[in-house]
Design an enzyme around this catalytic site. Structure first.
Site, PDB file in Angstrom:
ATOM      1  N   LYS A  34      -3.507 -15.698   5.200  1.00  0.00           N
ATOM      2  CA  LYS A  34      -3.836 -14.762   4.517  1.00  0.00           C
ATOM      3  C   LYS A  34      -4.398 -14.910   3.287  1.00  0.00           C
ATOM      4  O   LYS A  34      -5.302 -14.326   2.631  1.00  0.00           O
ATOM      5  CB  LYS A  34      -2.965 -13.362   4.347  1.00  0.00           C
ATOM      6  CG  LYS A  34      -1.777 -13.874   3.539  1.00  0.00           C
ATOM      7  CD  LYS A  34      -0.657 -12.616   3.366  1.00  0.00           C
ATOM      8  CE  LYS A  34       0.326 -12.683   2.266  1.00  0.00           C
ATOM      9  NZ  LYS A  34       1.211 -11.725   2.138  1.00  0.00           N
ATOM     10  N   ARG A 129      10.318  -3.572  -0.122  1.00  0.00           N
ATOM     11  CA  ARG A 129       9.043  -3.608   0.304  1.00  0.00           C
ATOM     12  C   ARG A 129       9.146  -2.819   1.858  1.00  0.00           C
ATOM     13  O   ARG A 129      10.002  -1.815   1.660  1.00  0.00           O
ATOM     14  CB  ARG A 129       8.361  -4.891   0.374  1.00  0.00           C
ATOM     15  CG  ARG A 129       6.866  -4.631   0.007  1.00  0.00           C
ATOM     16  CD  ARG A 129       6.091  -5.854   0.372  1.00  0.00           C
ATOM     17  NE  ARG A 129       6.167  -6.711   1.551  1.00  0.00           N
ATOM     18  CZ  ARG A 129       5.493  -7.680   1.772  1.00  0.00           C
ATOM     19  NH1 ARG A 129       4.718  -8.184   0.748  1.00  0.00           N
ATOM     20  NH2 ARG A 129       5.463  -8.181   2.878  1.00  0.00           N
TER      21      ARG A 129
END
Length: 356
Positions: A34, A129
């Site tokens: 990514k 998260r």
């Protein structure tokens, strides 16, 4: 234009070393691309190193990889939004999930598209998260498992360090393992226990990773040889894998503190200055739009990044022994955040170095 030298042999060497270490402990390495905007050249390097699964957080990056001849298996490591689920189910072999509703939508699409995606249910063990809170995980995952016919929940995973900065420890990962054990008691076949990212690699190095963890999702260690969560350089890996070079457009000696009332800069920050007297400064054709200037590491002895605006980076060159002039380039190593922005910026040219 600033340019980024990408040293492919060094990236490959890092990937091979990480893979070798993890394999010796029975851990699968998922290569996370990514940071590179789904760069097909870098994905191919990971494949050459022996990494089978490529992980991405943007479906557009996976589409880019496919268009450039990089085939799956792919893993979607950001919990996908409903608006992108059809493409995610179409292209991804593994999908990270954290909501029963998302599992239900994936199951519906899997039936429509005749796909059988493998799901990894995320468990929050403290970093805050994504993921179901570990104390509530067994019930939610078991209920989600019952929704699946074409899709399959094959494992559980967690993320550490990226949001709350929580450092992976055997005690923290024990929470994830406990969820796995309870699900197994309920008859679920939990094949994968994905124990995090580069931050967890330290436990592998020290022989402290619980043996139940059998997968890690690694990007930073491979691409930069660093571990920002644990604030360390991984000494057995290469760090000179990506080198950013920017051109000098001005050299002048000026005071080290601005004159006048200080407000906020173009990014809403109130800069702080130390009075060092007159200093020789170089301005580079590089700014916040291109990278994260304050996280650049100058390779020129004596150089220090002072501050930056969207298009200009100021570097103190007073202590440099080299006589710099306009048109010269200053080279930098990058942090993960600086590399992420540089790779996604179209104004930074990418140059692939195939030989060292």
């Amino acid at each position: 234009m600033p340019f980024l030298e990408i040293h492919l042999p060094k990236v490959r060497e890092n990937a091979e070393k990480v893979l070798s270490l993890c394999k010796s402990f029975g851990i699968e390495v998922v290569g996370v691309t990514k940071v590179s905007l789904g760069d097909p050249t870098l994905a191919e390097i990971l494949r050459q190193a022996g990494i089978k699964i490529i992980a991405e957080s943007r479906i557009q990056n996976i589409e880019r990889l496919l268009k450039n001849g990089i085939e799956g298996p792919f893993m979607m490591i950001r919990v996908p939004p409903k608006s992108e689920l059809e493409k995610v189910v179409q292209y991804c072999d593994y999908i990270l999930v954290s909501e029963p509703q998302t599992v239900e939508w994936i199951e519906e699409l899997a039936q429509q598209l005749s796909k059988s995606p493998k799901l990894i249910y995320m468990v929050d063990v403290g970093d805050l998260r994504e993921g179901v809170w570990y104390k509530e995980a067994v019930e939610e995952i078991f209920a989600s498992f019952k929704l699946c016919k074409k899709a399959r929940i094959v494992g559980i995973g967690t993320n550490l360090g990226c949001y709350g900065g929580v450092i992976p420890t055997p005690e923290t990962l024990a929470k994830l393992i406990s969820v796995k054990e309870k699900l197994t008691e309920k008859g679920l076949d939990v094949q994968i226990v994905s124990g995090g990212a580069t931050a967890t690699l330290r436990l592998v190095e020290e022989g402290k990773l619980p043996p139940q963890i059998n997968q890690l999702r690694i990007g930073e260690a491979i691409f930069l040889g660093t571990d920002v969560t644990n604030d360390r350089v991984i000494k057995w890996l290469n760090q000179d894998t990506f080198i950013l070079k920017a051109e000098i457009i001005e050299i002048k000696t000026k005071p080290s503190v601005p004159e006048g009332e200080i407000g906020f800069d173009a990014f809403g920050r109130k800069p702080q200055f130390i009075d060092k007297g007159p200093r020789k400064r170089a301005i580079l054709a590089l700014g916040e739009q291109d990278t994260v200037p304050k996280q650049l590491i100058p390779l020129l002895d004596g150089a220090q990044v002072i501050h930056a605006s969207s298009d200009h980076t100021l570097v103190d060159i007073t202590e440099c022994k080299i006589d710099l002039k306009l048109g010269d380039f200053i080279s930098f190593r990058l942090s993960y955040a600086a590399l992420l922005r540089a790779m996604t910026c179209p104004h930074v040219e990418k140059i692939y170095m195939k030989e060292e």
